[in-house]
Motif scaffolding. Structure first.
Motif, PDB file in Angstrom:
ATOM      1  N   PHE A 165       0.799  -1.226   0.000  1.00  0.00           N
ATOM      2  CA  PHE A 165       0.000   0.000   0.000  1.00  0.00           C
ATOM      3  C   PHE A 165       0.829   1.273   0.000  1.00  0.00           C
ATOM      4  O   PHE A 165       0.365   2.312   0.454  1.00  0.00           O
ATOM      5  N   SER A 166       2.026   1.204  -0.548  1.00  0.00           N
ATOM      6  CA  SER A 166       2.883   2.374  -0.460  1.00  0.00           C
ATOM      7  C   SER A 166       2.286   3.593  -1.144  1.00  0.00           C
ATOM      8  O   SER A 166       2.393   4.704  -0.638  1.00  0.00           O
ATOM      9  N   ASN A 167       1.650   3.425  -2.290  1.00  0.00           N
ATOM     10  CA  ASN A 167       1.049   4.556  -2.995  1.00  0.00           C
ATOM     11  C   ASN A 167      -0.451   4.376  -3.189  1.00  0.00           C
ATOM     12  O   ASN A 167      -1.034   4.940  -4.105  1.00  0.00           O
ATOM     13  N   TYR A 168      -1.047   3.619  -2.328  1.00  0.00           N
ATOM     14  CA  TYR A 168      -2.463   3.294  -2.483  1.00  0.00           C
ATOM     15  C   TYR A 168      -3.317   4.488  -2.062  1.00  0.00           C
ATOM     16  O   TYR A 168      -3.184   4.990  -0.943  1.00  0.00           O
ATOM     17  N   PRO A 169      -4.196   4.949  -2.934  1.00  0.00           N
ATOM     18  CA  PRO A 169      -5.050   6.074  -2.575  1.00  0.00           C
ATOM     19  C   PRO A 169      -6.252   5.607  -1.745  1.00  0.00           C
ATOM     20  O   PRO A 169      -6.753   4.488  -1.921  1.00  0.00           O
ATOM     21  N   MET A 170      -6.690   6.454  -0.863  1.00  0.00           N
ATOM     22  CA  MET A 170      -7.818   6.112   0.010  1.00  0.00           C
ATOM     23  C   MET A 170      -8.728   7.311   0.160  1.00  0.00           C
ATOM     24  O   MET A 170      -8.260   8.440   0.338  1.00  0.00           O
ATOM     25  N   GLY A 171      -9.995   7.051   0.096  1.00  0.00           N
ATOM     26  CA  GLY A 171     -10.976   8.104   0.308  1.00  0.00           C
ATOM     27  C   GLY A 171     -11.831   7.798   1.520  1.00  0.00           C
ATOM     28  O   GLY A 171     -11.863   6.661   2.009  1.00  0.00           O
ATOM     29  N   TRP A 172     -12.488   8.825   2.007  1.00  0.00           N
ATOM     30  CA  TRP A 172     -13.453   8.676   3.099  1.00  0.00           C
ATOM     31  C   TRP A 172     -14.780   9.271   2.646  1.00  0.00           C
ATOM     32  O   TRP A 172     -14.816  10.364   2.064  1.00  0.00           O
ATOM     33  N   PHE A 173     -15.829   8.537   2.957  1.00  0.00           N
ATOM     34  CA  PHE A 173     -17.182   8.977   2.652  1.00  0.00           C
ATOM     35  C   PHE A 173     -18.019   8.868   3.925  1.00  0.00           C
ATOM     36  O   PHE A 173     -17.645   8.180   4.869  1.00  0.00           O
TER      37      PHE A 173
END
Length: 121
Positions: free
Chosen positions: A29-37
């Motif tokens: 997950f070094s460059n894994y994007p994550m969002g929050w909803f």
């Protein structure tokens, strides 16, 4: 397959703070994007913000700027959503979502199970 497990929700008094966590497994997950909803009862899912490039870039929807902070603990594959000065209108189920960073929830490929935040006045 990416798995996201959320924790940290609960009953919070107005004016307090809460930190939600999202632990990821299943790949690097070094460059894994994550969002929050979040999704409040009877309302559509809202984009809170996202983080990418190893945590170097964070963006927030305008209505969430100021009290909401997204961060990442790379060593533990954990992402956080900190909410300060919580208000009753913050009552909702909060979701972390992986694989993208924009505001369109359909673009995300992995979802946490959701964690309920209830704010008492």
């Amino acid at each position: 397959q990416v798995q996201l497990v959320e924790s940290g929700g609960g009953l919070v008094q107005a004016g307090g703070s809460v930190r939600l966590a999202c632990v990821a497994s299943g790949r690097t997950f070094s460059n894994y994007p994550m969002g929050w909803f979040r999704q409040a009862p009877g309302k559509e899912r809202e984009f809170v913000g996202s983080i990418r490039w190893g945590g170097q870039i964070t963006v927030y929807e305008d209505s969430f700027k100021g009290r909401f902070t997204i961060s990442k603990d790379s060593a533990n594959n954990t992402w956080y959503l900190q909410i300060n000065d919580v208000k009753p209108e913050d009552t909702a189920v909060y979701y972390c979502a992986g694989g993208h960073y924009n505001r369109r929830w359909l673009d995300y490929t992995a979802w946490g199970q959701g964690t309920q935040v209830t704010v008492s006045s």
